[in-house]
Design a protein around this motif. Sequence first.
Motif, short mmCIF file in Angstrom:
data_model
loop_
_atom_site.label_atom_id
_atom_site.label_comp_id
_atom_site.label_asym_id
_atom_site.label_seq_id
_atom_site.Cartn_x
_atom_site.Cartn_y
_atom_site.Cartn_z
N ALA A 286 -40.81 58.57 -26.72
CA ALA A 286 -41.51 58.52 -25.44
C ALA A 286 -42.00 57.10 -25.15
O ALA A 286 -41.88 56.61 -24.02
N ALA A 287 -42.55 56.42 -26.18
CA ALA A 287 -43.00 55.04 -25.99
C ALA A 287 -41.83 54.13 -25.63
O ALA A 287 -41.95 53.26 -24.76
N SER A 288 -40.68 54.35 -26.27
CA SER A 288 -39.49 53.57 -25.96
C SER A 288 -39.06 53.77 -24.51
O SER A 288 -38.74 52.81 -23.80
N ALA A 289 -39.09 55.04 -24.05
CA ALA A 289 -38.70 55.33 -22.67
C ALA A 289 -39.67 54.68 -21.67
O ALA A 289 -39.24 54.11 -20.66
N VAL A 290 -40.97 54.76 -21.96
CA VAL A 290 -41.96 54.15 -21.06
C VAL A 290 -41.76 52.64 -20.98
O VAL A 290 -41.79 52.03 -19.89
N LEU A 291 -41.54 52.01 -22.13
CA LEU A 291 -41.34 50.56 -22.14
C LEU A 291 -40.08 50.17 -21.36
O LEU A 291 -40.08 49.18 -20.62
N LEU A 292 -39.02 50.96 -21.53
CA LEU A 292 -37.79 50.66 -20.79
C LEU A 292 -38.00 50.83 -19.29
O LEU A 292 -37.48 50.04 -18.48
N ALA A 296 -37.58 47.89 -16.61
CA ALA A 296 -36.66 48.03 -15.48
C ALA A 296 -37.37 47.82 -14.15
O ALA A 296 -36.83 47.16 -13.24
N LEU A 297 -38.58 48.36 -14.01
CA LEU A 297 -39.33 48.18 -12.77
C LEU A 297 -39.65 46.71 -12.53
O LEU A 297 -39.54 46.21 -11.39
N LEU A 298 -40.04 45.99 -13.59
CA LEU A 298 -40.31 44.57 -13.44
C LEU A 298 -39.05 43.82 -13.02
O LEU A 298 -39.08 42.96 -12.13
N LEU A 499 -40.30 43.50 -23.50
CA LEU A 499 -40.59 44.93 -23.48
C LEU A 499 -39.37 45.73 -23.94
O LEU A 499 -39.51 46.75 -24.64
N ALA A 500 -38.18 45.29 -23.56
CA ALA A 500 -36.97 45.97 -24.03
C ALA A 500 -36.82 45.85 -25.54
O ALA A 500 -36.36 46.80 -26.20
N ALA A 501 -37.20 44.70 -26.10
CA ALA A 501 -37.14 44.55 -27.56
C ALA A 501 -38.13 45.52 -28.24
O ALA A 501 -37.81 46.13 -29.26
N CYS A 506 -39.12 50.74 -31.08
CA CYS A 506 -39.62 52.12 -31.06
C CYS A 506 -38.48 53.12 -31.18
O CYS A 506 -38.59 54.14 -31.88
N GLY A 507 -37.36 52.84 -30.50
CA GLY A 507 -36.22 53.73 -30.60
C GLY A 507 -35.66 53.80 -32.01
O GLY A 507 -35.33 54.89 -32.51
N LEU A 508 -35.56 52.64 -32.68
CA LEU A 508 -35.09 52.64 -34.07
C LEU A 508 -36.06 53.38 -34.97
O LEU A 508 -35.66 54.11 -35.89
N GLY A 509 -37.39 53.20 -34.70
CA GLY A 509 -38.37 53.95 -35.49
C GLY A 509 -38.23 55.44 -35.30
O GLY A 509 -38.38 56.22 -36.25
N ALA A 510 -37.94 55.88 -34.07
CA ALA A 510 -37.75 57.31 -33.81
C ALA A 510 -36.53 57.84 -34.56
O ALA A 510 -36.57 58.93 -35.14
N ILE A 511 -35.44 57.06 -34.57
CA ILE A 511 -34.23 57.49 -35.30
C ILE A 511 -34.50 57.59 -36.79
O ILE A 511 -34.10 58.56 -37.46
N ILE A 512 -35.21 56.60 -37.33
CA ILE A 512 -35.53 56.62 -38.77
C ILE A 512 -36.40 57.82 -39.10
O ILE A 512 -36.21 58.49 -40.12
#
Length: 540
Positions: A286-292, A296-298, A499-501, A506-512
């Motif tokens: 969820a944090a990864s999605a919010v950051l993305l 994107a909005l910026l 923010l994408a980094a 966060c996405g890698l942490g979710a996968i792990i």
Amino acid sequence: MQGVFGIFIGTFLIGLREGLEATLIVSIVGAFLKRNGQTTRPMFAGVAVAVLISIAVGVGLDLLSATLPQARQEMMETVINAVAVVFVTWMIIWMNRNAARLKGDLERDAQHALNRGGALALAAMAFLAVLKEGFETSVFLLAAAETSHGNRWFAVLGGALGIAASIALGVGLYFGGLKLNLGRFFRITGVFLVLIAAGLVMGALRTAHEAGWVSIGQQQVLDFSAWIPSRSVLGALVTGVFGIPADPRLIEVLGWLLYAVPVLVVFLWPARLAAAPRIRSRLLAAASAVLLIVAALLAIMVPSGTPASGAQTRTVTDRAGHTAAVSLASGQRGSTLAVIPDGTANVRSIPLAAVGDQPVDGVWVRVWQATVTPEGAAAGDGAPTVTLEQLLSMTGGRLPVGLSVARTPGPFQAQWATTTSYTVLAQGDLVVSAQAASNRTAVLTGGGLTTAKTVSLGGLPTDWSTAGADDRSAAAQIAAGDRNRAEAQLWKVWLPLVLAAFALACGLGAIIAVRGDTRAEHERKTIDSESYRPRKVPVP
């Protein structure tokens, strides 16, 4: 003096924290050696060598920095600050997670090392541990000293006393006369080190600007000079310990927030609130999605910034006082200079070729040039005969070298040649400056001359140029437009990339976390199946 106090406190905390970590490792390994009847001399020899190497690294880096030019020094300080931030971040997060079981883990590693190679293996283990901590301490203290504004010896003194205090604490813990909650100690000092490292981030961004690496986000956004004067204790703590300047720039504030906030959240998150692996993976996703989404909005909504502004048509004045309008049009094979004299509709087009780039008042421009022979250009209407009086009027009252009234009274037979060089400095189609400079030559014979003589007679009255004040104004307008566009890139490109980094992390942490939960679930099922497997009972 207050600034010196702040720098001293900051480096003292660095030396205390880093030194205590190394001291604990040495004391645990030493106690294990004594408990197993092994000598500690090889261990202390390895520790001494590691300390000397660490000191040599710090001194060598400092001497190298001192021999570099100013710009290179700023570059090196930026790199050292960045390396120090990476070191301290990894160290405090690792220690926060492992301080409680540090002794047990070290003793298990020591037992394995003792089984494999005896006391020498343990000495090598202590050597490598102290070398790692010593190298980190050297880089971190050097980074703090580089930002100490001339108080580097107080920075070194603070670090040395911090290391001495850590050794005293380690000795007390080793002999059992001192009880210290290591988890709480590393947690409290870790918060200070995070804030100190955040100050190093600000320092790295400032030196990167001074080195010419970072030019965006340089507008001052805060002014702390009123409530943290440099000679106050508060000013010493804020500036000396935490590295926060009284005039932070936008890029520095963003760097501080993007570093300190996530690291403090990770560091201070209570263990009792740690979510299960599957829930943690969902939170990270969820944090990864919010950051993305924010990135994107910026990238989509932030304007690209006003383009570089300037005059596409400039006014030039020739020597006779006549004015004309000049403009530059870019094409696939080069550019064309258009010259329109005032009061006429005649347009003269001169093809130009690019000959390079050069800075003008901080603005990089393309240099366009062409050399042509003007149509019908000749002094005295190309008269085949010229007198001394005509030559004097052409050269401003000074006869060319080799001519005199007594020996060469004239008149002379003349063959004329004229070339005009056009030079335009422009960024795109925006003209920064332009000029046309002619060179007239005449080959003279007769009139007392024994041989033909070539004389240079200067420019034509039709030579022109743009005004210097207008040139500076045009360069300033283009520079302002470039700055506006660069500032927009900070919000439209660079911040979304950061923010994408974070989103990727966060996405890698979710996968792990998902994989860890899946592995643990598989192991539980395997254990359960083995527990309920029917056993064969032997028949008597």
